[in-house]
Enzyme design. Structure first.
Site, short mmCIF file in Angstrom:
data_model
loop_
_atom_site.label_atom_id
_atom_site.label_comp_id
_atom_site.label_asym_id
_atom_site.label_seq_id
_atom_site.Cartn_x
_atom_site.Cartn_y
_atom_site.Cartn_z
N HIS A 77 0.83 -1.22 0.00
CA HIS A 77 0.00 0.00 0.00
C HIS A 77 0.86 1.25 0.00
O HIS A 77 1.93 1.31 0.60
CB HIS A 77 -1.01 -0.01 1.15
CG HIS A 77 -0.45 0.01 2.53
ND1 HIS A 77 -0.04 1.17 3.16
CD2 HIS A 77 -0.25 -0.98 3.44
CE1 HIS A 77 0.37 0.89 4.39
NE2 HIS A 77 0.27 -0.40 4.58
N ASP A 79 0.13 4.42 1.12
CA ASP A 79 0.00 5.44 2.17
C ASP A 79 0.75 5.07 3.42
O ASP A 79 1.19 3.93 3.61
CB ASP A 79 -1.48 5.67 2.50
CG ASP A 79 -2.19 4.39 2.91
OD1 ASP A 79 -1.89 3.32 2.35
OD2 ASP A 79 -3.06 4.44 3.80
N ASP A 116 6.31 1.10 6.96
CA ASP A 116 4.98 0.50 6.80
C ASP A 116 4.19 1.41 5.87
O ASP A 116 3.70 2.45 6.30
CB ASP A 116 4.30 0.39 8.16
CG ASP A 116 2.85 -0.06 8.09
OD1 ASP A 116 2.44 -0.57 7.03
OD2 ASP A 116 2.13 0.14 9.08
N GLU A 146 -4.92 2.42 2.78
CA GLU A 146 -4.97 1.22 3.62
C GLU A 146 -5.10 1.58 5.09
O GLU A 146 -5.84 0.93 5.84
CB GLU A 146 -3.70 0.39 3.38
CG GLU A 146 -3.72 -1.00 4.01
CD GLU A 146 -3.15 -1.04 5.42
OE1 GLU A 146 -3.24 -2.10 6.07
OE2 GLU A 146 -2.60 -0.01 5.88
N GLU A 147 -4.39 2.61 5.51
CA GLU A 147 -4.31 2.93 6.93
C GLU A 147 -5.58 3.56 7.48
O GLU A 147 -5.78 3.60 8.69
CB GLU A 147 -3.12 3.87 7.19
CG GLU A 147 -1.76 3.30 6.79
CD GLU A 147 -1.29 2.17 7.68
OE1 GLU A 147 -2.06 1.73 8.54
OE2 GLU A 147 -0.14 1.72 7.50
N ASP A 170 3.49 -6.66 3.37
CA ASP A 170 3.11 -5.71 4.42
C ASP A 170 3.12 -6.32 5.81
O ASP A 170 2.34 -5.94 6.67
CB ASP A 170 1.72 -5.14 4.10
CG ASP A 170 1.31 -3.99 5.01
OD1 ASP A 170 2.23 -3.34 5.57
OD2 ASP A 170 0.11 -3.74 5.17
#
Length: 486
Positions: A77, A79, A116, A146-147, A170
């Site tokens: 991802h 973000d 991350d 995603e976050e 991830d």
């Protein structure tokens, strides 16, 4: 050791990660990084598309002679979580992340690093760019948001992806292969209140809770760290009951999937009870510090004189709100019976804010068992609705049921042992990997999640182990080559 991460090995991964640190990409504001990744794919002459959800897909044809090999999807991802230490000046929408080498680790200066999932993105870029790696058809799927709710994964359309194997990049413990994850659900509770003027004879104080470690609300929820919203509520509740404290405003936490590290509340205290209030606050603060001596030894609780608020939350609502937050479940609810050491069900009381006549409380509920998550939602809804709040549950996403018979899992375990001389651990994770959502859309995918070692994600203490990035890269390259070859 050089402070420039571009000189670390494997250089092809660190070079791309360095580029990502220069591009602001807080969750929900991925325009610049999306443009960067799209340009990267097109610069290589590869089929590059941006779907309706804002995900970027880059397709690379198979090495000649390997066209009929299984298609592999690399997924990460774009973000990152925007968190910074108090006193750190940083605009996540405009400023680059300043990374530094700190011994065996790379971290950032006072902010989240974005390893991350920047390391996963960088590794996928390095694979796509490589001219020497032999492979079958490759796809790189770079998802967005995603976050803050996994909007990118949720927005994927059936038929877009062609591969049959998905490698999610991830995870945060090198040497571990993840084959399952928890599903999640957002809970938002709202108290409406009338503002009341502060009577004469009151003094103002700003209460602050700070210095907590915070962390990922799934990966770190079992560590017993302090929750700034829960701590602040204890201070306010006791202050209200014993000393007649009135609440002007409150602001705690900022992200649904981060254990809240800080909270502030502007309060009004009867002048005649000032000393009693401060003494009581000191005693309760000392007790809380003692409780958290091992898990969160740097917690700070303080009251600073401030201008008294002119208006405060009406007392009937304030009392019900404090009692509801006090009773709200937070932390680990149940451990897994099937996989020892794994959290099954948890709740993170993530955000408490007041504004324009409303107090909003947000929690993120997680569970690998859908019925347990539903029961936790019922529990939280009951607490707040009895207190007069409106409770809304949304943003739910499915978990990922482990498949211990996965052919790719079998292959990757063999590859890891041959390469590193030890067994890879097979685990499930109490966090919301996008595999759960993607697998619900593409039910025939064989999926594994793995990555380098990252500590304290979602907090300014985030760091990634340099050596683990090398092992992760070597394992990824070996996996792609051997899985493609069959």
């Amino acid at each position: 050791m050089s402070k420039d991460i571009r000189e670390l090995n494997p250089r092809q991964v660190w070079r791309h990660f360095h580029s990502l640190t220069r591009i602001p990409r807080p969750s929900g504001h991925e325009e610049k990084v999306r443009e960067f990744i799209e340009g990267f794919g097109r610069s290589l002459g590869l089929d590059t598309t941006v779907d309706e959800a804002g995900n970027v897909i880059i397709r690379k044809p198979a090495t000649p002679g390997m066209e009929k090999c299984p298609g592999v999807i690399l997924q990460a991802h774009l973000d990152m979580v925007p968190q910074k230490n108090g006193g750190t000046s940083h605009d996540f929408e405009n400023d680059p992340i300043e990374s530094v080498v700190d011994g065996a680790w790379v971290r950032a200066r006072g902010t989240t690093l974005g390893a991350d999932n920047g390391i996963g993105v960088a590794a996928a870029m390095a694979v796509i760019e490589s001219g020497s790696l032999r492979h079958g058809p490759l796809e790189a799927l770079f998802t967005c948001e995603e976050e803050t709710g996994m909007a990118g994964a949720l927005g994927l359309k059936p038929g877009l992806l062609k591969g049959g194997i998905l490698l999610n990049l991830d995870s945060e413990d090198e040497g571990e292969l993840f084959i399952g994850c928890a599903g999640g659900l957002d809970a938002t509770m709202t108290f409406s209140y009338d503002e009341q003027p502060v009577p004469p004879g009151y003094e103002g104080f700003m209460l602050r809770v700070s210095g907590l470690r915070g962390g990922h609300s799934g990966m770190d929820i079992h560590l017993g760290r302090g929750n700034a919203n829960k701590i602040m509520n204890r201070l306010l509740h006791e202050g209200s009951l014993r000393y007649g404290v009135l609440i002007g405003s409150i602001e705690g936490g900022s992200l649904r999937n981060a254990i809240p590290r800080e909270s502030m509340a502007l309060v009004a205290v009867p002048a005649v009870r000032r000393e009693g209030f401060l003494d009581g606050l000191g005693r309760l603060g000392a007790a809380i510090k003692n409780e958290l001596a091992s898990a969160d030894p740097e917690v700070r609780i303080e009251a600073v004189s401030a201008a008294s608020p002119e208006l405060v939350i009406g007392e009937p609502v304030a009392e019900r709100m404090l009692r509801a937050i006090h009773a709200c479940p937070n932390g680990v609810m149940r451990m897994s019976c099937e996989m020892p050491g794994l959290v099954e069900t948890s709740s993170n009381l993530a955000i408490v804010t007041s504004n324009d006549g409303a107090v909003t409380v947000q929690c993120l509920l997680r569970s690998s068992v859908d019925s347990a998550r539903a029961e936790l939602a019922m529990m939280i809804g009951s607490v707040f609705e009895l207190a007069g709040a409106v409770a809304v549950f949304d943003g739910g996403y499915p978990g990922w049921k482990p498949d211990c018979g996965s052919p790719v899992l079998k292959s990757m375990r063999r590859i890891y042992r041959e390469k590193f001389g030890k067994a890879a651990e097979v685990k499930a994770v109490h966090a919301g990997l996008e595999c759960g959502i993607i697998g619900s859309i593409y039910s025939d995918l064989d999926m594994i999640s793995f990555g380098p070692t990252i500590r304290y994600p979602h907090s300014p203490d985030e760091k990634v182990e340099i050596a683990s990035v090398g092992r992760f890269w070597d394992f990824l390259v070996e996996t792609i080559g051997k899985v493609s070859a069959g």
